[in-house]
Motif scaffolding. Structure first.
Motif, short mmCIF file in Angstrom:
data_model
loop_
_atom_site.label_atom_id
_atom_site.label_comp_id
_atom_site.label_asym_id
_atom_site.label_seq_id
_atom_site.Cartn_x
_atom_site.Cartn_y
_atom_site.Cartn_z
N ARG A 199 -8.77 -3.99 -54.63
CA ARG A 199 -8.27 -3.04 -55.65
C ARG A 199 -7.27 -3.73 -56.55
NH1 ARG A 199 -8.26 0.76 -51.70
NH2 ARG A 199 -6.05 0.51 -51.28
N VAL A 219 -10.02 -5.29 -42.55
CA VAL A 219 -10.78 -4.48 -43.51
C VAL A 219 -9.85 -3.80 -44.51
CG1 VAL A 219 -12.15 -2.37 -43.72
CG2 VAL A 219 -12.80 -4.13 -42.05
N VAL A 220 -8.77 -3.23 -44.01
CA VAL A 220 -7.82 -2.54 -44.90
C VAL A 220 -7.19 -3.54 -45.86
CG1 VAL A 220 -5.57 -1.39 -44.91
CG2 VAL A 220 -7.33 -0.65 -43.31
N TRP A 223 -7.37 -3.56 -49.95
CA TRP A 223 -6.21 -3.61 -50.83
C TRP A 223 -6.33 -4.75 -51.84
CZ3 TRP A 223 -1.92 -3.16 -46.55
CH2 TRP A 223 -1.79 -1.82 -46.18
N PRO A 261 0.80 -1.23 0.00
CA PRO A 261 0.00 0.00 0.00
C PRO A 261 0.83 1.28 0.00
CG PRO A 261 -0.14 -1.12 2.13
CD PRO A 261 0.61 -2.02 1.22
N THR A 262 2.10 1.21 0.39
CA THR A 262 2.90 2.44 0.39
C THR A 262 3.74 2.56 -0.88
OG1 THR A 262 4.62 1.30 1.65
CG2 THR A 262 3.05 2.62 2.91
N MET A 306 2.96 -7.89 5.53
CA MET A 306 1.88 -8.52 4.78
C MET A 306 2.28 -9.92 4.34
SD MET A 306 0.61 -5.22 2.59
CE MET A 306 -0.75 -5.94 1.68
N ALA A 335 -10.11 -6.10 3.62
CA ALA A 335 -10.76 -5.48 4.79
C ALA A 335 -9.82 -4.50 5.48
CB ALA A 335 -11.20 -6.57 5.77
N PHE A 366 -6.88 -2.99 3.91
CA PHE A 366 -6.26 -1.98 3.05
C PHE A 366 -7.12 -1.51 1.89
CE2 PHE A 366 -2.44 -2.34 5.35
CZ PHE A 366 -2.20 -3.67 5.61
N GLY A 367 -8.31 -2.07 1.74
CA GLY A 367 -9.18 -1.65 0.65
C GLY A 367 -8.94 -2.47 -0.61
N PRO A 368 -9.84 -2.32 -1.60
CA PRO A 368 -9.75 -3.13 -2.83
C PRO A 368 -8.48 -2.87 -3.62
CG PRO A 368 -11.80 -1.86 -2.75
CD PRO A 368 -10.98 -1.42 -1.60
N LEU A 387 -7.14 -9.11 3.61
CA LEU A 387 -6.29 -7.98 3.22
C LEU A 387 -7.13 -6.82 2.68
CD1 LEU A 387 -3.24 -9.83 1.61
CD2 LEU A 387 -3.35 -8.70 3.82
N ARG A 411 -7.51 -4.28 -60.62
CA ARG A 411 -6.47 -3.86 -61.57
C ARG A 411 -6.05 -5.03 -62.44
NH1 ARG A 411 -4.00 -1.18 -57.35
NH2 ARG A 411 -2.39 -2.78 -57.20
#
Lengths: 194, 153
Positions: B122, B114-115, B119, B38-39, B55, B78, B80-82, B76, B126
């Protein structure tokens, strides 16, 4: 110019989309660097600005319930950010406890904010050093950004009107370079000096 | 033939057993890579800060007590948070962290497809076109016809 030298519509759209994407990311980077910096209360205090202590309400470790800056209106408050794993915090704990006992009758409160710590480790620490002042728990570190805390321990002083006074003390309050600043901060919080 | 069947069956069973055992009991180092200091904001396995060491100790003690990975995670979170979990949660706004990279990858692959298709269309067009015949100079054409007529005669 022959027809196969002209880029097709799909290619032009793709090139335009890529340019817009790059420009947007660049713009975001510039904005973040120029305007995204958030300063904590400590930075504003260091710049000489008049700063109100940032609000918070957190669970207490010394007893059930919660405590926040709002509950301490009219009190002089020494706000101390600490953690049980922080070595200098162990050195300064007795000084903070003694300060609380000495000036409590004058309306001074030492408020410990335990950050990024295990609750059981913090309670063990409090018992070991005989801390009787209120301590709140901030495991997530939600107060750190607002106050501008850079490390542990750090100590701030809040006067009876809720404004930050004195200077932010980085490191243990009992080491030589911090002693004068700590005593000055306590006096300013109590309103004993201008 | 029978020996081969037995050998394959043994290998499959051994792999299955290894997988089951790996799923049932994570090692401390596995869990240390799943949580963040956490730090210092790096995973525990990459951090030697005091709180990271603490930890890691809690993870080892919890595993020794028989706690599951889910129980350790809840413990953990609970404290230090999610944000202590290295992976973003798979719900709510945090789902974007999972969907956005995947979405961009798919969109990019589609775009390239798609590109490339454009190509190739075309190029086919030709290839399909006939070259117009080169035109001779009119004087040269008349002289050529005259020569060919003399030859035929």
């Amino acid at each position: 110019m022959s027809s196969d030298a002209r880029p097709g519509r799909v290619q032009r759209v793709a090139q335009l989309a890529a340019l817009i994407g790059v420009a947007a990311l660049l713009g975001l980077l510039i904005w973040k660097v120029a305007f995204g910096r958030t300063t904590g209360a400590a930075d504003e205090l260091a710049e000489g600005k008049l700063v109100h202590a940032p609000a918070f309400t957190l669970d207490r470790l010394d007893r059930d319930g919660q405590l926040g800056m709002g509950d301490l209106k009219g009190k002089a408050v020494v706000v101390n950010f600490w953690a049980s794993w922080c070595v200098p915090c162990r050195d300064e704990a007795p000084v903070l406890q003694k300060t609380y006992e000495r000036y409590r009758d004058q309306g001074l409160v030492v408020l410990g904010v335990d950050v990024n710590d295990f609750r059981q480790d913090a309670r063990r620490f409090m018992k070991r050093y005989g801390l009787t002042y209120p301590v709140v728990y901030d495991g997530k570190g939600s107060t750190v950004g607002k106050w501008g805390v850079r490390g542990f321990p750090e100590t701030f002083f809040v006067d009876r009107t809720g404004k930050l006074v004195g200077e932010r003390i980085e490191g243990a309050v009992d080491i030589e370079r911090n002693r004068d600043a700590f005593q000055r901060g306590v006096a300013l919080a109590l309103g004993n000096t201008s | 033939m029978a020996a081969r069947v037995v050998l394959v069956a043994a290998v499959v069973l051994a792999s299955f057993a290894a997988t089951v055992s790996a799923v049932a009991a994570p090692s401390p180092s596995d869990l240390e890579a799943e949580f963040v200091c956490p730090t210092c904001k790096t995973t525990l396995d990459q951090s030697d800060s005091p709180i990271a060491r603490r930890m890691k100790q809690v993870i080892r003690d919890s595993l020794a007590e028989g706690k599951t990975e889910a129980q350790i995670r809840d413990q953990l979170v609970a404290q230090f948070g999610p944000a202590v979990v290295a992976e973003p949660p798979k719900k709510g706004f945090d789902l974007l962290a999972w969907l956005l990279p995947l979405g961009l990858l798919v969109a990019g692959a589609l775009g390239v497809g798609v590109v490339a298709w454009g190509w190739s269309r075309r190029r086919d067009a030709r290839d399909g076109e006939d070259e117009p015949p080169a035109r001779l100079d009119p004087d040269l054409e008349r002289r050529l016809d005259a020569e060919l007529d003399r030859y035929d005669a």
